[in-house]
Design a protein around this motif. Structure first.
Motif, PDB file in Angstrom:
ATOM      1  N   ARG A   1       0.832  -1.205   0.000  1.00  0.00           N
ATOM      2  CA  ARG A   1       0.000   0.000   0.000  1.00  0.00           C
ATOM      3  C   ARG A   1       0.860   1.245   0.000  1.00  0.00           C
ATOM      4  N   TYR A   2       1.965   1.203   0.763  1.00  0.00           N
ATOM      5  CA  TYR A   2       2.820   2.378   0.929  1.00  0.00           C
ATOM      6  C   TYR A   2       4.277   2.030   0.670  1.00  0.00           C
ATOM      7  N   TYR A   3       5.001   3.021   0.144  1.00  0.00           N
ATOM      8  CA  TYR A   3       6.431   2.886  -0.104  1.00  0.00           C
ATOM      9  C   TYR A   3       7.157   4.078   0.511  1.00  0.00           C
ATOM     10  N   THR A   4       8.340   3.805   1.032  1.00  0.00           N
ATOM     11  CA  THR A   4       9.176   4.878   1.561  1.00  0.00           C
ATOM     12  C   THR A   4      10.036   5.447   0.438  1.00  0.00           C
ATOM     13  N   ALA A   5      10.658   6.588   0.698  1.00  0.00           N
ATOM     14  CA  ALA A   5      11.576   7.168  -0.281  1.00  0.00           C
ATOM     15  C   ALA A   5      12.707   6.190  -0.584  1.00  0.00           C
ATOM     16  N   ALA A   6      13.147   5.455   0.439  1.00  0.00           N
ATOM     17  CA  ALA A   6      14.213   4.474   0.242  1.00  0.00           C
ATOM     18  C   ALA A   6      13.744   3.313  -0.629  1.00  0.00           C
ATOM     19  N   ASP A   7      12.493   2.896  -0.458  1.00  0.00           N
ATOM     20  CA  ASP A   7      11.942   1.846  -1.314  1.00  0.00           C
ATOM     21  C   ASP A   7      12.017   2.271  -2.781  1.00  0.00           C
ATOM     22  N   ILE A   8      11.595   3.502  -3.040  1.00  0.00           N
ATOM     23  CA  ILE A   8      11.548   4.013  -4.411  1.00  0.00           C
ATOM     24  C   ILE A   8      12.952   4.193  -4.971  1.00  0.00           C
ATOM     25  N   ALA A   9      13.850   4.704  -4.149  1.00  0.00           N
ATOM     26  CA  ALA A   9      15.206   5.010  -4.603  1.00  0.00           C
ATOM     27  C   ALA A   9      15.947   3.775  -5.095  1.00  0.00           C
ATOM     28  N   GLY A  10      15.568   2.600  -4.613  1.00  0.00           N
ATOM     29  CA  GLY A  10      16.239   1.372  -5.034  1.00  0.00           C
ATOM     30  C   GLY A  10      15.903   0.926  -6.432  1.00  0.00           C
ATOM     31  N   HIS A  11      14.920   1.576  -7.046  1.00  0.00           N
ATOM     32  CA  HIS A  11      14.480   1.200  -8.403  1.00  0.00           C
ATOM     33  C   HIS A  11      14.877   2.330  -9.352  1.00  0.00           C
ATOM     34  N   ASN A  12      16.141   2.373  -9.693  1.00  0.00           N
ATOM     35  CA  ASN A  12      16.698   3.570 -10.336  1.00  0.00           C
ATOM     36  C   ASN A  12      17.448   3.301 -11.633  1.00  0.00           C
ATOM     37  N   THR A  13      16.960   2.308 -12.398  1.00  0.00           N
ATOM     38  CA  THR A  13      17.578   2.017 -13.685  1.00  0.00           C
ATOM     39  C   THR A  13      16.507   1.924 -14.762  1.00  0.00           C
ATOM     40  N   ALA A  14      16.942   1.842 -16.013  1.00  0.00           N
ATOM     41  CA  ALA A  14      16.002   1.731 -17.129  1.00  0.00           C
ATOM     42  C   ALA A  14      15.220   0.431 -17.075  1.00  0.00           C
ATOM     43  N   HIS A  15      15.804  -0.614 -16.485  1.00  0.00           N
ATOM     44  CA  HIS A  15      15.157  -1.918 -16.412  1.00  0.00           C
ATOM     45  C   HIS A  15      14.448  -2.135 -15.082  1.00  0.00           C
ATOM     46  N   ASN A  16      14.433  -1.119 -14.256  1.00  0.00           N
ATOM     47  CA  ASN A  16      13.784  -1.207 -12.944  1.00  0.00           C
ATOM     48  C   ASN A  16      13.532   0.226 -12.483  1.00  0.00           C
ATOM     49  N   CYS A  17      12.507   0.842 -13.058  1.00  0.00           N
ATOM     50  CA  CYS A  17      12.307   2.289 -12.929  1.00  0.00           C
ATOM     51  C   CYS A  17      11.017   2.623 -12.201  1.00  0.00           C
ATOM     52  N   TRP A  18      11.164   3.132 -10.978  1.00  0.00           N
ATOM     53  CA  TRP A  18      10.024   3.658 -10.239  1.00  0.00           C
ATOM     54  C   TRP A  18      10.186   5.167 -10.082  1.00  0.00           C
ATOM     55  N   VAL A  19       9.070   5.869 -10.098  1.00  0.00           N
ATOM     56  CA  VAL A  19       9.055   7.290  -9.778  1.00  0.00           C
ATOM     57  C   VAL A  19       7.820   7.560  -8.928  1.00  0.00           C
ATOM     58  N   SER A  20       7.789   8.718  -8.300  1.00  0.00           N
ATOM     59  CA  SER A  20       6.592   9.130  -7.571  1.00  0.00           C
ATOM     60  C   SER A  20       6.252  10.558  -7.944  1.00  0.00           C
ATOM     61  N   PHE A  21       4.979  10.866  -7.896  1.00  0.00           N
ATOM     62  CA  PHE A  21       4.546  12.253  -7.995  1.00  0.00           C
ATOM     63  C   PHE A  21       3.167  12.393  -7.363  1.00  0.00           C
ATOM     64  N   PHE A  22       3.047  13.478  -6.609  1.00  0.00           N
ATOM     65  CA  PHE A  22       1.826  13.799  -5.878  1.00  0.00           C
ATOM     66  C   PHE A  22       1.340  12.631  -5.013  1.00  0.00           C
ATOM     67  N   GLY A  23       2.284  11.987  -4.344  1.00  0.00           N
ATOM     68  CA  GLY A  23       1.927  10.975  -3.365  1.00  0.00           C
ATOM     69  C   GLY A  23       1.686   9.587  -3.908  1.00  0.00           C
ATOM     70  N   ARG A  24       1.764   9.416  -5.234  1.00  0.00           N
ATOM     71  CA  ARG A  24       1.575   8.086  -5.809  1.00  0.00           C
ATOM     72  C   ARG A  24       2.897   7.568  -6.380  1.00  0.00           C
ATOM     73  N   VAL A  25       3.036   6.249  -6.377  1.00  0.00           N
ATOM     74  CA  VAL A  25       4.254   5.613  -6.875  1.00  0.00           C
ATOM     75  C   VAL A  25       3.914   4.842  -8.145  1.00  0.00           C
ATOM     76  N   TYR A  26       4.766   4.984  -9.144  1.00  0.00           N
ATOM     77  CA  TYR A  26       4.546   4.364 -10.446  1.00  0.00           C
ATOM     78  C   TYR A  26       5.765   3.532 -10.846  1.00  0.00           C
ATOM     79  N   ASP A  27       5.503   2.348 -11.389  1.00  0.00           N
ATOM     80  CA  ASP A  27       6.550   1.520 -11.975  1.00  0.00           C
ATOM     81  C   ASP A  27       6.500   1.738 -13.485  1.00  0.00           C
ATOM     82  N   LEU A  28       7.470   2.476 -13.995  1.00  0.00           N
ATOM     83  CA  LEU A  28       7.507   2.806 -15.423  1.00  0.00           C
ATOM     84  C   LEU A  28       8.404   1.856 -16.210  1.00  0.00           C
ATOM     85  N   THR A  29       8.811   0.762 -15.595  1.00  0.00           N
ATOM     86  CA  THR A  29       9.645  -0.209 -16.299  1.00  0.00           C
ATOM     87  C   THR A  29       8.961  -0.727 -17.567  1.00  0.00           C
ATOM     88  N   PRO A  30       7.668  -1.098 -17.518  1.00  0.00           N
ATOM     89  CA  PRO A  30       7.017  -1.559 -18.748  1.00  0.00           C
ATOM     90  C   PRO A  30       6.987  -0.482 -19.842  1.00  0.00           C
TER      91      PRO A  30
END
Length: 237
Positions: free
Chosen positions: A28-57
């Protein structure tokens, strides 16, 4: 999510294009550290306005220069790309042309139209990625806190940084990487079993982070501890 908001699926959707990480259980929830670990083109997460998105696909389908700003932003918050009132990319006046266009602080990115006509610009992509709920995987935590977890049988102690919104059951899921049989323990605080369906605060473990910071007290010296009491039943792992 709470309050009747739509919820992401229990697992990340299966994708058949590109180099996609294996399926993972969503939270349900992710920390900034959770998100920061997904920082490549093949494993890409971002957040904006409180929601987290997996843009890898998304990046598995789109190659080239338009993908680069998103890759550069992987693992970070990109709320400053968007207008909070509309949820759409910010607009600005181009200083050269004087025309209004989408503000792209790190360069034009996927689904942003070009300034002028381009023969290779496709308009049949449907929903732009920032509106596409398929990429939404959960919420970014408003705040986090540290807790210690002590296994009274093995004497192993771990410190976790957890979202304040998570229930003890959700924290237990985070702890599985340290002990796959965490479900076979009774979780207690000061000898009292915790209600696994409630948050730490709802269990009487108030978050004193702000007060400690105000008093200049070292947070790492005052981390509340949960004790795990083994139930002698490994079937609940």
């Amino acid at each position: 999510m709470t309050g009747g908001a739509p919820q992401p699926p229990s697992f990340a959707p299966e994708v058949h294009k590109g180099d996609i990480p294996k399926e993972y259980r969503l939270q349900r929830y992710y920390t900034a550290a959770d998100i920061a670990g997904h920082n490549t083109a093949h494993n890409c997460w971002v957040s904006f306005f409180g929601r987290v998105y997996d843009l890898t696909p998304l990046l598995a389908e789109y190659k080239g220069p338009l993908a680069q700003p998103i890759i550069a932003a992987a693992g970070s918050d990109i709320s400053f790309w968007f207008d909070e009132a509309t949820g759409q990319p910010k607009m600005h006046l181009d200083p050269v042309t004087g025309m209004q266009e989408i503000y792209c602080p790190w360069g034009r990115y996927i689904h942003v139209p070009p300034q002028g006509p381009e023969s290779d610009w496709a308009t049949d992509f449907g929903t732009p990625w920032w509106e596409d709920t398929r990429y939404w995987i959960g919420l970014r935590s408003a705040a986090t806190r540290k807790i210690g977890i002590v296994n009274l049988m093995t004497r192993q102690k771990n410190t976790l940084e957890v979202p304040v919104e998570e229930t003890v059951a959700e924290i237990q899921q985070r702890y599985l990487v340290h002990n796959a049989h965490a479900g076979s323990y009774t979780w207690k605080r000061l000898g009292k079993p915790l209600n696994m369906d409630k948050t730490l605060a709802e269990n009487g473990m108030e978050d004193e982070t702000e007060e400690f910071l105000r008093l200049s007290i070292d947070l790492d010296h005052h981390i509340p501890v949960i004790h795990l009491h083994f139930n002698d039943d490994l079937t609940e792992a």
